[in-house]
Motif scaffolding. Structure first.
Motif: not given
Length: 528
Positions: A449-458
């Motif tokens: 939920a802390a990832v911006k639109p266009g961002g990534h979770l790794l």
């Protein structure tokens, strides 16, 4: 330095008893090591009997098949011997000789099955030892049929060995008893033997004679006659005798195990399931029962292996039952405070590869430890921040960043109650595994939920525990494949794209400086 992961069980001895125990443990998915000196008691014989389905099989062939079978279940078999066994509380330290080890001389284990067998100390008669296992034997069930109806001698060198004459009289009408001392056969025994035509010779055997003999010779009987102290010659085709059993149990002396009087010797005392007076040690086979044949020893080993697994199962649940009481803050602070430095200080290469094509932005690293990955991000132009529960870890991260001239921020945070206050271009969690209670799924859900639109979770994960990981760190955690990790996130497919879900191997050096291979899981997701 983190010690190597202990074995669940070490089986000492790779004969019928030891391999049967190892097979039961391997099939129970126990991490098991077999140490075998390669000198089974029956190595002098070329065939064995009384084993249903394997009658007449060479004993060496049975053990070769057994090794293949146990290795199929992940059991490791090494050639060598054990010098000593010592109690270290929750584990046992097994000191191995140089041929049994690679770079270390000590292995640690949660339990032991001792199945080292015995040596038969034979009467000192010329020509006897050379024929042991061929025309000189000790077991009518194992070797009697092959010499039926022949001229059989029974050499009585110690008290209680006259019973062999009763046994072999069933096999032949021509049986002679040679008493190395006349007092070894009392009058009542002489009368019983005479009643069935068994002659007692009261002159010690001084030599066995016939064609050339050697161990593991598969030819016809090579014994023609024996000579006695009175100068007489007696025609025989086979000799039965019993050596004095010498158990190979000296390595267990430091444990002070209870002993009992066995047939002709003192042996380690065991329960019916092989349990000794030490809660982590079992023993099976001829080392505790010299009278056992191959199938009996194999059965005893199988029972001991099953009982060891049952002990470990109970211990696993006992440990698991107590683990929720461990305080995560105290555990992780102790983990870092008890060592000068826990990690290498270098970025994990799997993480660096996974983000190589991403443009720098803001990044948050969960469970950052001593900050190596965060510092690497900062030096690549990212606005980098790290969170960890340990004040010592965060203090080291801040000091390392200052030394590196990297602008990175760090904060002591208990992620169990963490709520993101802003959004990031990248949120990472590397090796986010914990031996103490952690709401891992909930934390990762909040991280997404802390990832911006266009961002990534790794996520970079351990697909399996590192081989040197302490068992109490790993036994409460379920290690997932990369695919399972991705599915466990439960991300909305309409909102997220899979960029990369795979497993990669990397070469590392373990805490003792030895090369090792680790399998990492990589889950890289992009928010639309």
């Amino acid at each position: 330095m983190t010690p190597p992961l202990p074995w669940d069980a070490i089986v000492i001895g790779g004969g019928a008893a030891g391999l049967s125990a190892a097979q039961m443990l391997g099939r129970s998915r126990r991490r098991t090591l077999v140490i075998d000196a390669g000198r089974p008691r029956n190595r002098f014989a070329t065939h064995m009997h009384g084993i249903l389905g394997h009658d007449g099989l060479d004993p060496a062939d049975l053990l070769a098949k057994g090794r293949v079978e146990v290795e199929r279940y992940g059991v490791e078999v090494r050639t060598g011997s054990v010098e000593t066994v010592k109690d270290e509380g929750d584990t046992i330290a097994v000191t191995l000789d140089g041929t049994a080890t690679m770079d270390s001389t000590v292995e640690h284990t949660r339990a032991i099955v001792f199945a080292t067998g015995i040596t038969d100390v034979l009467p000192d008669v010329p020509g006897l030892a050379e024929r042991w296992g061929t025309t000189v034997a000790h077991c009518p069930y194992c070797h009697g049929w092959e010499v039926r109806d022949r001229r059989i001698g029974v050499l009585v060198a110690h008290a209680g060995q006259v019973h062999l004459a009763y046994m072999v009289r069933q096999l032949s009408d021509s049986v002679m008893v040679f008493a190395q001392d006349p007092g070894l056969v009392d009058q009542s025994e002489r009368e019983r033997l005479a009643a069935r035509g068994v002659q007692v010779i009261d002159s010690a055997v001084t030599g066995l004679h016939g064609t050339a003999a050697g161990s593991r010779v598969a030819t016809a009987p090579d014994l023609t006659h024996v000579t006695t102290a009175d100068g007489a010659t007696h025609q025989v085709d086979a000799i039965f005798t019993a050596g004095v059993p010498h158990p190979h149990d000296h390595a267990l002396n430091p444990l002070g195990l209870k002993r009992t009087d066995g047939p002709g010797t003192s042996v380690i005392a065991t329960e019916l399931d092989g349990a000794t007076s030490h809660p982590r040690v079992w023993a099976a086979g001829n080392v505790v029962n010299p009278m056992e044949s191959v199938p009996m020893a194999a059965s005893a080993g199988a029972v001991a292996g099953a009982r060891v697994n049952a002990f470990l199962v109970t211990e696993d649940f006992d440990i698991a039952l107590g683990s929720p009481d461990m305080d995560p803050s105290a555990f992780w602070e102790g983990r870092y405070a008890d060592s000068e430095r826990s990690w290498s200080g270098s970025v994990n290469p799997t993480l660096a590869s996974a983000v190589a094509d991403l443009p720098p932005g803001s990044v948050l690293d969960l469970g950052c430890g001593e900050g190596a990955d965060v510092i690497w991000f900062a030096r690549q132009g990212w606005d980098a921040r790290g969170l960890d529960i340990s004040p010592t870890a965060i203090a080291r991260a801040r000091a390392a960043a200052a030394d590196a001239g990297a602008e990175a921020s760090f904060e002591v945070t208990d992620l169990a109650g963490w709520q993101p206050a802003q959004a990031y271009d990248l949120v990472t969690a590397s090796f986010f595994h914990s031996p103490v209670e952690l709401p891992r799924t909930e934390v990762l859900t909040r991280a997404s939920a802390a990832v911006k639109p266009g961002g990534h979770l790794l996520l970079v994960t351990h697909v399996a525990p590192p081989p040197w990981a302490e068992p109490e760190w790993t036994r409460h955690h379920t290690f997932l494949s990369a695919r399972q990790e991705a599915d466990a996130l439960g991300l909305d497919a309409d909102e997220w794209d899979e960029v990369r879900v795979e497993e990669v191997e990397r070469e590392v050096t373990d805490p003792d400086g030895r090369p090792a291979t680790l399998a990492d899981g990589v889950v890289l997701m992009r928010r639309r």
